[in-house]
Design a protein around this motif. Structure first.
Motif, PDB file in Angstrom:
ATOM      1  N   GLU A  98       0.813  -1.213   0.000  1.00  0.00           N
ATOM      2  CA  GLU A  98       0.000   0.000   0.000  1.00  0.00           C
ATOM      3  C   GLU A  98       0.850   1.268   0.000  1.00  0.00           C
ATOM      4  OE1 GLU A  98      -3.179   2.111   3.061  1.00  0.00           O
ATOM      5  OE2 GLU A  98      -2.934  -0.071   3.078  1.00  0.00           O
ATOM      6  N   ARG A 114       4.295   1.580  -0.545  1.00  0.00           N
ATOM      7  CA  ARG A 114       5.405   1.622  -1.501  1.00  0.00           C
ATOM      8  C   ARG A 114       6.612   2.366  -0.910  1.00  0.00           C
ATOM      9  NH1 ARG A 114       4.478  -2.203  -5.344  1.00  0.00           N
ATOM     10  NH2 ARG A 114       2.237  -2.336  -5.643  1.00  0.00           N
ATOM     11  N   LYS A 144      -4.124   0.450  -4.622  1.00  0.00           N
ATOM     12  CA  LYS A 144      -4.175   0.962  -3.243  1.00  0.00           C
ATOM     13  C   LYS A 144      -5.204   0.155  -2.448  1.00  0.00           C
ATOM     14  CE  LYS A 144      -2.689   5.590  -4.557  1.00  0.00           C
ATOM     15  NZ  LYS A 144      -2.998   7.036  -4.600  1.00  0.00           N
ATOM     16  N   ARG A 153      -8.035   1.221   0.341  1.00  0.00           N
ATOM     17  CA  ARG A 153      -8.404   2.636   0.227  1.00  0.00           C
ATOM     18  C   ARG A 153      -9.799   2.721  -0.390  1.00  0.00           C
ATOM     19  NH1 ARG A 153      -5.954   7.365  -3.811  1.00  0.00           N
ATOM     20  NH2 ARG A 153      -7.910   8.500  -3.907  1.00  0.00           N
TER      21      ARG A 153
END
Length: 241
Positions: A56, A58, A178, A181
């Motif tokens: 998520e 990075r 993501k 999210r």
């Protein structure tokens, strides 16, 4: 302070670091050290959460404890190397040479033992960041039985390629980039159409519905794509074990 002000003035994003450590004492030490080095720090206390955050957030650098609940650090490191070329420093309270060898074999860049010197660790981080990292050849996001190849624009479920339309793939790619999210309908429309859509934003529901059918799920029985009532949608990976 001056460094932080320059980043704010010129809009430069802070480099991201991930700290995966179950000891409260060493979590605080690691966070302070990384923040002093200019990193925005995200932390996890177990291996499964650490692995999810690596996808998520990075991060540029990961400080990873070997002995973790849920999934040990060596396995977390091995799995992270499937999708990330972040700098990884393994941290352990053990001193056996075998831990060091195994840690480097599964993809760690460096290895420190507790208690570690903050000054020494900071120097190692600085030295690593001076070494250029090779680009990942080809990223395939893997979420249990679902694999999403963002560059090849293909997705497979249980090894069988999914017959997705361009819009369906773009939605899936946006959501899986993501995980967890929540995307509003407008945000997904922007991701897919780049702001060129001027109609009813609920058109996204039709495409999400078609995508769900191909993923073998429904809105009432979601597997990957979950509806957040009154807001939009989010992708939730299956539990990583």
């Amino acid at each position: 302070r001056a460094g932080r002000q320059r980043r704010k003035v010129f809009g430069m994003a802070q480099p991201r670091a991930l700290l995966v450590e179950d000891s409260r004492e060493f979590q605080l030490l690691g966070r302070r050290l990384l923040e002093r080095e200019g990193f925005s720090v995200t932390s996890a206390e177990d291996g499964i959460r650490g692995l999810a955050l690596a996808r998520e957030v990075r991060p540029e650098i990961i400080l990873l404890d070997v002995s973790l609940p849920g999934l040990d650090g060596l396995e977390v490191c091995r799995r992270i190397r499937e999708f990330s070329n972040a700098y990884i420093i393994m941290v352990t309270g053990r001193t056996e040479e075998v831990d060091r060898v195994v840690g480097l074999t599964v993809g760690a860049d460096d290895y420190v033992t507790k208690p570690f010197s903050s000054r020494e660790l900071a120097a190692r981080i600085a030295a690593m960041r001076r070494r250029p990292r090779p680009e990942m050849a080809h990223e395939v996001r893997m979420f249990g039985p679902l694999h999403v190849d963002s560059e090849g624009r293909s997705a497979a479920l249980d090894g069988a390629e999914l017959p997705l339309t361009r819009i369906e793939f773009d939605i899936l790619a946006s959501l899986t980039a993501k995980p967890k999210r929540v995307f509003t309908r407008v945000q997904l429309l922007d991701e897919v159409w780049g702001g060129d859509w001027f109609g009813d934003d609920h058109v996204i529901d039709v495409h999400v519905g078609n995508l769900r059918k191909k993923l073998g799920e429904t809105a009432s029985k979601p597997v990957f794509i979950h509806t957040v009532r009154g807001v939009g949608f989010k992708f939730v990976p299956p539990e990583e074990v």
